[in-house]
Design an enzyme around this catalytic site. Structure first.
Site, mmCIF file in Angstrom:
data_model
loop_
_atom_site.group_PDB
_atom_site.id
_atom_site.type_symbol
_atom_site.label_atom_id
_atom_site.label_comp_id
_atom_site.label_asym_id
_atom_site.label_seq_id
_atom_site.Cartn_x
_atom_site.Cartn_y
_atom_site.Cartn_z
ATOM 1 N N PRO A 21 72.272 6.295 -54.359
ATOM 2 C CA PRO A 21 71.584 7.877 -52.990
ATOM 3 C C PRO A 21 71.268 7.725 -51.740
ATOM 4 C CG PRO A 21 70.040 8.248 -54.618
ATOM 5 C CD PRO A 21 71.520 6.561 -54.468
ATOM 6 N N ARG A 29 69.135 8.171 -40.362
ATOM 7 C CA ARG A 29 68.325 8.565 -41.852
ATOM 8 C C ARG A 29 66.964 7.438 -41.401
ATOM 9 N NH1 ARG A 29 67.718 5.550 -47.988
ATOM 10 N NH2 ARG A 29 65.695 6.971 -48.097
ATOM 11 N N TYR A 34 64.765 2.730 -41.865
ATOM 12 C CA TYR A 34 65.358 1.530 -42.189
ATOM 13 C C TYR A 34 66.510 1.388 -40.998
ATOM 14 C CZ TYR A 34 64.335 4.422 -47.526
ATOM 15 O OH TYR A 34 63.809 4.803 -47.817
ATOM 16 N N ASN A 85 71.400 -1.960 -54.007
ATOM 17 C CA ASN A 85 70.114 -1.151 -54.139
ATOM 18 C C ASN A 85 70.629 0.684 -54.450
ATOM 19 O OD1 ASN A 85 68.296 0.500 -52.369
ATOM 20 N ND2 ASN A 85 68.726 -0.336 -49.917
ATOM 21 N N ALA A 88 66.656 6.336 -54.277
ATOM 22 C CA ALA A 88 65.550 6.905 -55.039
ATOM 23 C C ALA A 88 65.578 6.197 -56.592
ATOM 24 C CB ALA A 88 65.713 7.993 -54.666
ATOM 25 N N ASP A 98 69.368 0.633 -68.303
ATOM 26 C CA ASP A 98 70.405 0.693 -69.357
ATOM 27 C C ASP A 98 72.357 -0.106 -69.358
ATOM 28 O OD1 ASP A 98 68.681 1.441 -71.486
ATOM 29 O OD2 ASP A 98 69.377 3.402 -71.392
ATOM 30 N N GLU A 109 68.701 -7.078 -57.918
ATOM 31 C CA GLU A 109 68.025 -6.568 -57.078
ATOM 32 C C GLU A 109 67.961 -5.986 -54.881
ATOM 33 O OE1 GLU A 109 64.751 -4.691 -58.887
ATOM 34 O OE2 GLU A 109 64.114 -2.752 -57.586
ATOM 35 N N HIS A 111 66.164 -4.241 -50.869
ATOM 36 C CA HIS A 111 65.783 -2.666 -50.634
ATOM 37 C C HIS A 111 65.398 -2.981 -49.567
ATOM 38 C CE1 HIS A 111 64.787 -1.248 -54.609
ATOM 39 N NE2 HIS A 111 64.553 -1.927 -54.837
ATOM 40 N N ARG A 118 54.687 1.068 -48.900
ATOM 41 C CA ARG A 118 55.074 3.119 -48.792
ATOM 42 C C ARG A 118 54.005 3.500 -49.762
ATOM 43 N NH1 ARG A 118 60.814 3.153 -48.076
ATOM 44 N NH2 ARG A 118 60.512 5.428 -47.598
ATOM 45 N N ARG A 122 56.583 4.683 -54.910
ATOM 46 C CA ARG A 122 57.860 3.514 -55.195
ATOM 47 C C ARG A 122 57.197 2.203 -55.630
ATOM 48 N NH1 ARG A 122 61.555 6.669 -51.008
ATOM 49 N NH2 ARG A 122 60.142 8.123 -49.920
HETATM 50 C C1 DQA Z 1 65.375 2.393 -50.708
HETATM 51 C C2 DQA Z 1 64.120 2.244 -50.803
HETATM 52 C C3 DQA Z 1 63.982 3.260 -51.890
HETATM 53 O O1 DQA Z 1 62.072 4.077 -52.322
HETATM 54 C C4 DQA Z 1 64.225 4.568 -51.390
HETATM 55 O O2 DQA Z 1 64.523 5.883 -51.947
HETATM 56 C C5 DQA Z 1 65.620 4.632 -51.038
HETATM 57 C C6 DQA Z 1 65.965 3.130 -49.788
HETATM 58 C C7 DQA Z 1 65.370 0.416 -49.298
HETATM 59 O O3 DQA Z 1 66.396 0.633 -49.063
HETATM 60 O O4 DQA Z 1 64.387 0.724 -49.070
HETATM 61 O O5 DQA Z 1 66.251 4.966 -50.332
HETATM 62 O O6 DQA Z 1 65.982 1.330 -52.076
#
Ligand code: DQA
Length: 156
Positions: A21, A29, A34, A85, A88, A98, A109, A111, A118, A122
């Site tokens: 999301p 954003r 980001y 990624n 949230a 799962d 994973e 980010h 942060r 998170r």
């Molecule tokens: C994120 C970090 C998450 O905490 C956040 O909700 C995002 C983006 C990142 O790429 O840094 O939507 O996954």
């Protein structure tokens, strides 16, 4: 010989790069967190890196947890590995954990931001136990590093 054929077959399946999301809002954003690159920019960079690595990718984004679960379920048959990624949902979703465990695929994973720098909510990821590794805080370069790691794992 059979193992070699199986490996070649696995390598031919695309790696799923799945975004959760609000990642469709990249560029607009909170650019101070980001960056100014859009998700299309990230996809283009991933495609270029995949080509260099000799792997195929499928790039997807969804704002819906259930749709992500379904994509991960389909990945079990269709994909060789997953770069995720989860946005949230990283911090809330047992359903994604799962699904990733059920997929039985190598998962990295990613980010963009350093989630440990942060807000404390998170700092916890529900999905990390399903991941081989986690890359955080390196911006879009993290996706390219994740593809490199997966290409290496799949070549084994
Ligand atoms: C994120 C970090 C998450 O905490 C956040 O909700 C995002 C983006 C990142 O790429 O840094 O939507 O996954």
């Amino acid at each position: 010989m059979a193992a070699q054929v199986a490996r070649q077959h696995a390598a031919a399946k695309p790696v799923l790069v799945l975004n959760g999301p609000n990642l469709n809002m990249l560029g607009k954003r909170q650019p101070e967190i980001y960056g100014r690159e859009t998700l299309v920019d990230v996809e283009q960079a991933c495609r270029k890196e995949a080509e260099r690595l000799g792997i195929n990718i499928e790039f997807a984004q969804s704002n819906h947890e259930g749709a992500m679960v379904e994509q991960i379920q389909a990945a079990r048959e269709k994909n060789a590995g997953i770069v995720i990624n989860a946005g949230a949902y990283t911090h809330t979703s047992v359903a994604l954990l799962d699904a990733l465990n059920a997929a039985e695929l190598p998962v990295i994973e990613v980010h963009l931001s350093n989630i440990y720098k942060r807000e404390s909510f998170r700092h916890h990821s529900y999905i990390s136990p399903a991941a081989v590794g986690v890359i955080a805080g390196l911006g879009s370069h993290g996706y390219l590093l994740a593809l490199q790691a997966l290409a290496r794992l799949l070549a084994r």
